[in-house]
Design a protein around this motif. Structure first.
Motif, PDB file in Angstrom:
ATOM      1  N   ALA A  29       1.017  -1.416  -0.052  1.00  0.00           N
ATOM      2  CA  ALA A  29       0.046  -0.670   0.008  1.00  0.00           C
ATOM      3  C   ALA A  29       0.197   1.532   0.261  1.00  0.00           C
ATOM      4  CB  ALA A  29      -0.532  -0.110   1.160  1.00  0.00           C
ATOM      5  N   GLU A  30       1.443   1.580  -0.852  1.00  0.00           N
ATOM      6  CA  GLU A  30       2.397   2.905  -1.142  1.00  0.00           C
ATOM      7  C   GLU A  30       1.823   3.633  -1.896  1.00  0.00           C
ATOM      8  OE1 GLU A  30       6.927   0.959  -1.033  1.00  0.00           O
ATOM      9  OE2 GLU A  30       5.766  -0.092  -2.940  1.00  0.00           O
ATOM     10  N   PRO A  31       2.454   4.942  -1.342  1.00  0.00           N
ATOM     11  CA  PRO A  31       1.259   5.933  -1.884  1.00  0.00           C
ATOM     12  C   PRO A  31       1.681   6.277  -2.997  1.00  0.00           C
ATOM     13  CG  PRO A  31       2.641   7.013  -0.164  1.00  0.00           C
ATOM     14  CD  PRO A  31       2.192   5.319   0.321  1.00  0.00           C
ATOM     15  N   ALA A  32       1.442   7.343  -4.624  1.00  0.00           N
ATOM     16  CA  ALA A  32       1.758   8.044  -4.876  1.00  0.00           C
ATOM     17  C   ALA A  32       3.484   8.550  -5.673  1.00  0.00           C
ATOM     18  CB  ALA A  32       0.674   9.163  -5.438  1.00  0.00           C
ATOM     19  N   TRP A  33       4.005   7.826  -6.102  1.00  0.00           N
ATOM     20  CA  TRP A  33       5.486   8.072  -6.594  1.00  0.00           C
ATOM     21  C   TRP A  33       6.844   7.505  -5.481  1.00  0.00           C
ATOM     22  CZ3 TRP A  33       5.504   9.551 -11.098  1.00  0.00           C
ATOM     23  CH2 TRP A  33       4.655  10.711 -11.913  1.00  0.00           C
ATOM     24  N   ARG A  34       5.785   6.959  -4.539  1.00  0.00           N
ATOM     25  CA  ARG A  34       6.729   6.417  -3.460  1.00  0.00           C
ATOM     26  C   ARG A  34       6.384   4.964  -3.431  1.00  0.00           C
ATOM     27  NH1 ARG A  34       8.516  10.831  -4.352  1.00  0.00           N
ATOM     28  NH2 ARG A  34       8.590  12.343  -3.204  1.00  0.00           N
ATOM     29  N   GLU A  35       5.358   4.436  -4.737  1.00  0.00           N
ATOM     30  CA  GLU A  35       5.833   2.819  -4.407  1.00  0.00           C
ATOM     31  C   GLU A  35       7.274   2.051  -5.139  1.00  0.00           C
ATOM     32  OE1 GLU A  35       5.115   5.668  -7.059  1.00  0.00           O
ATOM     33  OE2 GLU A  35       2.542   5.697  -7.360  1.00  0.00           O
ATOM     34  N   PHE A  36       7.920   2.138  -3.662  1.00  0.00           N
ATOM     35  CA  PHE A  36       9.444   1.705  -4.465  1.00  0.00           C
ATOM     36  C   PHE A  36       9.186   0.369  -4.113  1.00  0.00           C
ATOM     37  CE2 PHE A  36      10.652   5.788  -3.217  1.00  0.00           C
ATOM     38  CZ  PHE A  36      11.077   6.358  -4.235  1.00  0.00           C
ATOM     39  N   ASP A  37       8.581  -0.619  -3.170  1.00  0.00           N
ATOM     40  CA  ASP A  37       8.821  -1.970  -3.087  1.00  0.00           C
ATOM     41  C   ASP A  37       7.783  -2.720  -4.112  1.00  0.00           C
ATOM     42  OD1 ASP A  37      10.630  -1.489  -0.889  1.00  0.00           O
ATOM     43  OD2 ASP A  37       8.946  -1.606   0.561  1.00  0.00           O
ATOM     44  N   SER A  38       6.234  -2.049  -4.366  1.00  0.00           N
ATOM     45  CA  SER A  38       5.731  -2.172  -5.219  1.00  0.00           C
ATOM     46  C   SER A  38       6.828  -2.905  -6.686  1.00  0.00           C
ATOM     47  CB  SER A  38       4.681  -1.681  -5.260  1.00  0.00           C
ATOM     48  OG  SER A  38       3.904  -1.459  -4.237  1.00  0.00           O
ATOM     49  N   GLN A  39       7.153  -1.361  -7.301  1.00  0.00           N
ATOM     50  CA  GLN A  39       7.768  -1.376  -8.038  1.00  0.00           C
ATOM     51  C   GLN A  39       8.467  -2.725  -8.533  1.00  0.00           C
ATOM     52  OE1 GLN A  39      10.789  -0.671  -8.935  1.00  0.00           O
ATOM     53  NE2 GLN A  39      11.045   0.651 -10.952  1.00  0.00           N
ATOM     54  N   ALA A  40      10.039  -2.319  -7.445  1.00  0.00           N
ATOM     55  CA  ALA A  40      10.422  -3.985  -7.313  1.00  0.00           C
ATOM     56  C   ALA A  40      10.507  -4.794  -7.473  1.00  0.00           C
ATOM     57  CB  ALA A  40      11.639  -3.582  -6.399  1.00  0.00           C
ATOM     58  N   TRP A  41       9.015  -4.943  -7.068  1.00  0.00           N
ATOM     59  CA  TRP A  41       8.728  -7.178  -6.672  1.00  0.00           C
ATOM     60  C   TRP A  41       8.256  -6.959  -8.751  1.00  0.00           C
ATOM     61  CZ3 TRP A  41       4.064  -9.125  -9.234  1.00  0.00           C
ATOM     62  CH2 TRP A  41       3.955  -9.962  -8.682  1.00  0.00           C
ATOM     63  N   TYR A  42       7.959  -6.044  -9.244  1.00  0.00           N
ATOM     64  CA  TYR A  42       6.480  -6.220 -10.557  1.00  0.00           C
ATOM     65  C   TYR A  42       8.037  -6.642 -11.042  1.00  0.00           C
ATOM     66  CZ  TYR A  42       1.727  -4.882 -10.088  1.00  0.00           C
ATOM     67  OH  TYR A  42       0.994  -5.476 -10.097  1.00  0.00           O
ATOM     68  N   VAL A  43       9.543  -5.358 -11.147  1.00  0.00           N
ATOM     69  CA  VAL A  43      10.067  -5.657 -12.151  1.00  0.00           C
ATOM     70  C   VAL A  43      11.027  -6.816 -11.858  1.00  0.00           C
ATOM     71  CG1 VAL A  43      12.817  -5.360 -12.635  1.00  0.00           C
ATOM     72  CG2 VAL A  43      10.822  -3.319 -12.108  1.00  0.00           C
ATOM     73  N   ARG A  44      10.948  -7.648 -10.654  1.00  0.00           N
ATOM     74  CA  ARG A  44      11.671  -8.722 -10.763  1.00  0.00           C
ATOM     75  C   ARG A  44      10.472 -10.205 -10.991  1.00  0.00           C
ATOM     76  NH1 ARG A  44      12.412  -6.964  -4.908  1.00  0.00           N
ATOM     77  NH2 ARG A  44      10.662  -8.421  -4.765  1.00  0.00           N
ATOM     78  N   ARG A  45       9.497  -9.832 -11.326  1.00  0.00           N
ATOM     79  CA  ARG A  45       8.542 -10.795 -10.985  1.00  0.00           C
ATOM     80  C   ARG A  45       8.797 -10.834 -12.970  1.00  0.00           C
ATOM     81  NH1 ARG A  45       7.194 -14.346  -9.391  1.00  0.00           N
ATOM     82  NH2 ARG A  45       7.762 -15.880 -11.436  1.00  0.00           N
ATOM     83  N   LEU A  46       8.708 -10.130 -13.525  1.00  0.00           N
ATOM     84  CA  LEU A  46       8.710  -9.909 -14.422  1.00  0.00           C
ATOM     85  C   LEU A  46      10.183 -10.165 -15.285  1.00  0.00           C
ATOM     86  CD1 LEU A  46       7.125  -6.448 -15.217  1.00  0.00           C
ATOM     87  CD2 LEU A  46       6.188  -8.534 -16.279  1.00  0.00           C
ATOM     88  N   ASP A 506       4.735   9.770   2.584  1.00  0.00           N
ATOM     89  CA  ASP A 506       5.651   8.313   2.099  1.00  0.00           C
ATOM     90  C   ASP A 506       6.069   7.812   3.196  1.00  0.00           C
ATOM     91  OD1 ASP A 506       7.658   6.855   1.445  1.00  0.00           O
ATOM     92  OD2 ASP A 506       8.891   8.099   1.089  1.00  0.00           O
ATOM     93  N   TYR A 507       6.704   6.824   3.394  1.00  0.00           N
ATOM     94  CA  TYR A 507       6.614   5.478   4.704  1.00  0.00           C
ATOM     95  C   TYR A 507       7.977   5.806   4.411  1.00  0.00           C
ATOM     96  CZ  TYR A 507       2.634   2.737   4.027  1.00  0.00           C
ATOM     97  OH  TYR A 507       1.589   2.726   4.018  1.00  0.00           O
ATOM     98  N   ARG A 508       8.179   5.973   6.539  1.00  0.00           N
ATOM     99  CA  ARG A 508       9.598   5.812   7.328  1.00  0.00           C
ATOM    100  C   ARG A 508       9.568   4.536   8.344  1.00  0.00           C
ATOM    101  NH1 ARG A 508      11.352   6.552  11.857  1.00  0.00           N
ATOM    102  NH2 ARG A 508       8.913   6.539  12.806  1.00  0.00           N
ATOM    103  N   VAL A 509      10.788   3.943   7.231  1.00  0.00           N
ATOM    104  CA  VAL A 509      11.319   2.590   7.949  1.00  0.00           C
ATOM    105  C   VAL A 509      12.084   2.604   8.713  1.00  0.00           C
ATOM    106  CG1 VAL A 509      12.593   0.208   6.840  1.00  0.00           C
ATOM    107  CG2 VAL A 509      10.511   1.482   5.321  1.00  0.00           C
ATOM    108  N   ASP A 510      11.569   2.169  10.034  1.00  0.00           N
ATOM    109  CA  ASP A 510      12.742   1.634  11.292  1.00  0.00           C
ATOM    110  C   ASP A 510      13.687   1.061  10.614  1.00  0.00           C
ATOM    111  OD1 ASP A 510      12.935   0.432  14.057  1.00  0.00           O
ATOM    112  OD2 ASP A 510      12.648   2.859  14.209  1.00  0.00           O
ATOM    113  N   ARG A 511      14.848   1.621  10.819  1.00  0.00           N
ATOM    114  CA  ARG A 511      16.563   0.816  10.222  1.00  0.00           C
ATOM    115  C   ARG A 511      16.455  -0.458  11.327  1.00  0.00           C
ATOM    116  NH1 ARG A 511      21.243   6.109   9.428  1.00  0.00           N
ATOM    117  NH2 ARG A 511      19.819   6.784   7.642  1.00  0.00           N
ATOM    118  N   GLY A 512      16.604  -0.295  12.595  1.00  0.00           N
ATOM    119  CA  GLY A 512      16.525  -1.560  14.284  1.00  0.00           C
ATOM    120  C   GLY A 512      15.717  -2.380  13.369  1.00  0.00           C
ATOM    121  N   SER A 513      14.285  -2.089  13.539  1.00  0.00           N
ATOM    122  CA  SER A 513      13.561  -3.312  13.095  1.00  0.00           C
ATOM    123  C   SER A 513      12.451  -3.306  11.931  1.00  0.00           C
ATOM    124  CB  SER A 513      12.518  -3.204  14.282  1.00  0.00           C
ATOM    125  OG  SER A 513      10.920  -1.546  13.504  1.00  0.00           O
TER     126      SER A 513
END
Length: 518
Positions: A29-46, A506-513
């Motif tokens: 569920a990544e918002p507009a212009w910040r769909e980094f993980d979603s796009q990376a999944w499609y690229v790998r899959r294709l 955008d989301y913020r990802v905790d570097r530790g967890s």
């Protein structure tokens, strides 16, 4: 086994994987212009499926362009979307609850674009399998389109030539408003969409009132001195003046909308200093370009006035500027014939039970058939068009807004819809809260019929176009004639760059967890 049977069997055999893929994108569920993980999944899959993939196409980090060829022949395109909407976090449950430990104001899939992307991917891979099995030649094109909610990527991909080689484009969206449910658009396509960000900058607050400067203060704007109004005042003046002028911007009829969003960089704390930057985004949907241009002229004037009042300068940045769509009857009929052959979605026992549990949790009378009847029925494009026109003024040619319209100016395109799970309103209870449709869209038992029906329809249409040169020739002939009858040049320059650098949510990802926080 026939060619289409081969493709449909592939989808049936892989529905478990497809649903797992869907859940993954839905949970991101990544918002507009910040769909980094979603796009990376499609690229790998294709790439794993044998496609050549350009990562970050059109200068957009969360876009992609993929191709697979089995030899000379037609070149057919469909696409994925995967952006979610801020403020709509909802778990795939039968009660209102945000996903995981996220705030309820985190993004969530509403339409859902997660199903849009996995449905078209199902059709794409099923077509590839049938082409390989039966020796059908041609090329499959597949693009990743971020920021659809802001008409973000398609205008850029179009200007950069990513659609130019396509002989036909199939555009899919899960159903979202009647009568466009399990059908294809006929004459009435989506209209114009403009979106622009106005940034107010207070870079010279010290020049606001020179006579108040304290010569003994080391700070040009001391706490006791009169200070420049600052960027926040400019933003509020812009927002209130533009909102108060809506009746003068557009007529009272015609199916238009006007929305705004405030981008939040530079406003972390309140201090006795002028706010240096404030940004507001306006987006407006209109039936035609003339109306959109009128709104633009008013907004530009308001921005200039608001900046002058608050001792600011103003910067303007386009997000999107889309033309109304072009129709193609031959392609629409060819696709609908395939949809009719596949049949509408069917919701089984497990889906019905989940829908009834939602009703029970809301205190709504539980119905034996909880789903909107139209979700399990087909409607012919011509009949959908007739019903649509009953809701519109006679002069109005276009209705609502979606960014597929830009693609229709580069190649013949059909826009079609397949129902997503939607509950019928209980008598006297009014509409369901928004979280209900969002939650239903994330449940595998409920979204599976959408993916199955849409995927099979896309593969059938593609295989017809690959094997029926006469039909494809008619599609292209109609497209060329419509272009000649009504030229409609692009509304942005060829070097227009997507506004990926603006402070979008955008989301913020905790570097530790590794936990994602909103």
């Amino acid at each position: 086994m026939s060619i289409k049977d081969t493709a449909q069997a592939w989808i049936d055999e892989h529905i478990g994987e497809l649903l797992d893929w869907h859940t993954h994108i839905w949970e991101l569920a990544e918002p507009a212009w910040r769909e980094f993980d979603s796009q990376a999944w499609y690229v790998r899959r294709l790439r794993e499926e044998g496609f050549e993939v350009e990562d970050g196409s059109g200068g957009m980090p969360t876009a992609f362009s993929a191709r697979w060829s089995n030899g000379p022949g037609p070149r057919l395109l469909t696409y994925a979307e995967y952006d979610a909407v801020p403020g709509n976090s909802q778990a795939a449950t039968t009660h209102e609850e945000p996903r995981g430990e996220l705030s309820r104001f985190a993004p969530g899939h509403t339409d859902p674009h997660s199903a849009l992307g996995i449905s078209t991917l199902a059709g794409l891979l099923a077509t590839k399998h049938a082409m390989t099995t039966h020796g059908i030649t041609g090329t499959l094109l597949y693009t990743g389109e971020p920021a659809e909610k802001m008409h973000g990527s398609k205008v850029v991909h179009g200007l950069r030539g990513y659609y130019d080689e396509a002989d036909a484009i199939v555009s899919f969206h899960p159903f979202y408003m009647l009568p466009l449910c399990n059908t294809a658009r006929w004459d009435t396509q989506c209209g114009a969409y403009y979106s622009k960000v106005y940034s107010f900058l207070c870079d010279e607050p010290e020049t606001w009132q020179l006579s108040s400067a304290d010569p003994h203060s080391p700070i040009p704007a001391s706490h006791s001195a009169a200070r420049a109004p600052g960027a926040n005042l400019a933003l509020t003046q812009m927002l209130t003046s533009s909102r108060s002028m809506l009746d003068s911007m557009l007529p009272a009829t015609g199916g238009w909308s006007f929305t705004d969003a405030i981008l939040t960089d530079g406003q972390a704390t309140a201090d006795n200093l002028p706010q240096r930057v404030a940004r507001v985004q306006f987006s407006w949907r209109t039936p035609d370009i003339e109306m959109a241009e009128h709104v633009l002229a008013v907004l530009d004037r308001n921005a200039t006035a608001a900046a002058m009042m608050a001792h600011c300068s103003v910067e303007e940045r386009w997000v999107a500027r889309s033309r109304p769509g072009r129709t193609n009857h031959v392609l629409a009929q060819a696709l609908y014939d395939n949809l009719a052959e596949v049949g509408p979605p069917v919701y089984g026992f497990e889906a019905v039970a989940l829908a009834q549990e939602v009703q029970r949790n809301l205190g709504v009378e539980v119905s034996e058939k909880p789903f909107l009847p139209e979700t399990e029925r087909l409607i012919e494009p011509q009949e959908a068009e007739r019903q649509l026109r009953e809701q519109m003024p006679a002069w109005q040619r276009n209705w609502t807004s979606d960014d597929y319209v830009e693609m229709s100016h580069y190649a013949p395109l059909v826009r079609f819809y397949v129902s997503r799970p939607a509950l019928a309103s209980a008598p006297g209870a009014g509409p369901y809260p928004g979280w209900v449709m969002n939650a239903l869209g994330g449940m595998p038992e409920l979204i599976a019929p959408t993916i199955l029906t849409a995927g099979k329809t896309i593969s059938g249409t593609f295989l017809d176009l690959f094997t029926s040169p006469d039909v494809l020739a008619q599609v292209k002939e109609e497209y060329e004639s419509r272009i000649a009858e009504e030229p409609m040049p692009a509304l942005l320059p060829a070097d227009f760059a997507a506004p990926i650098d603006l402070p979008w949510p955008d989301y913020r990802v905790d570097r530790g967890s590794g936990r994602r926080c909103w």
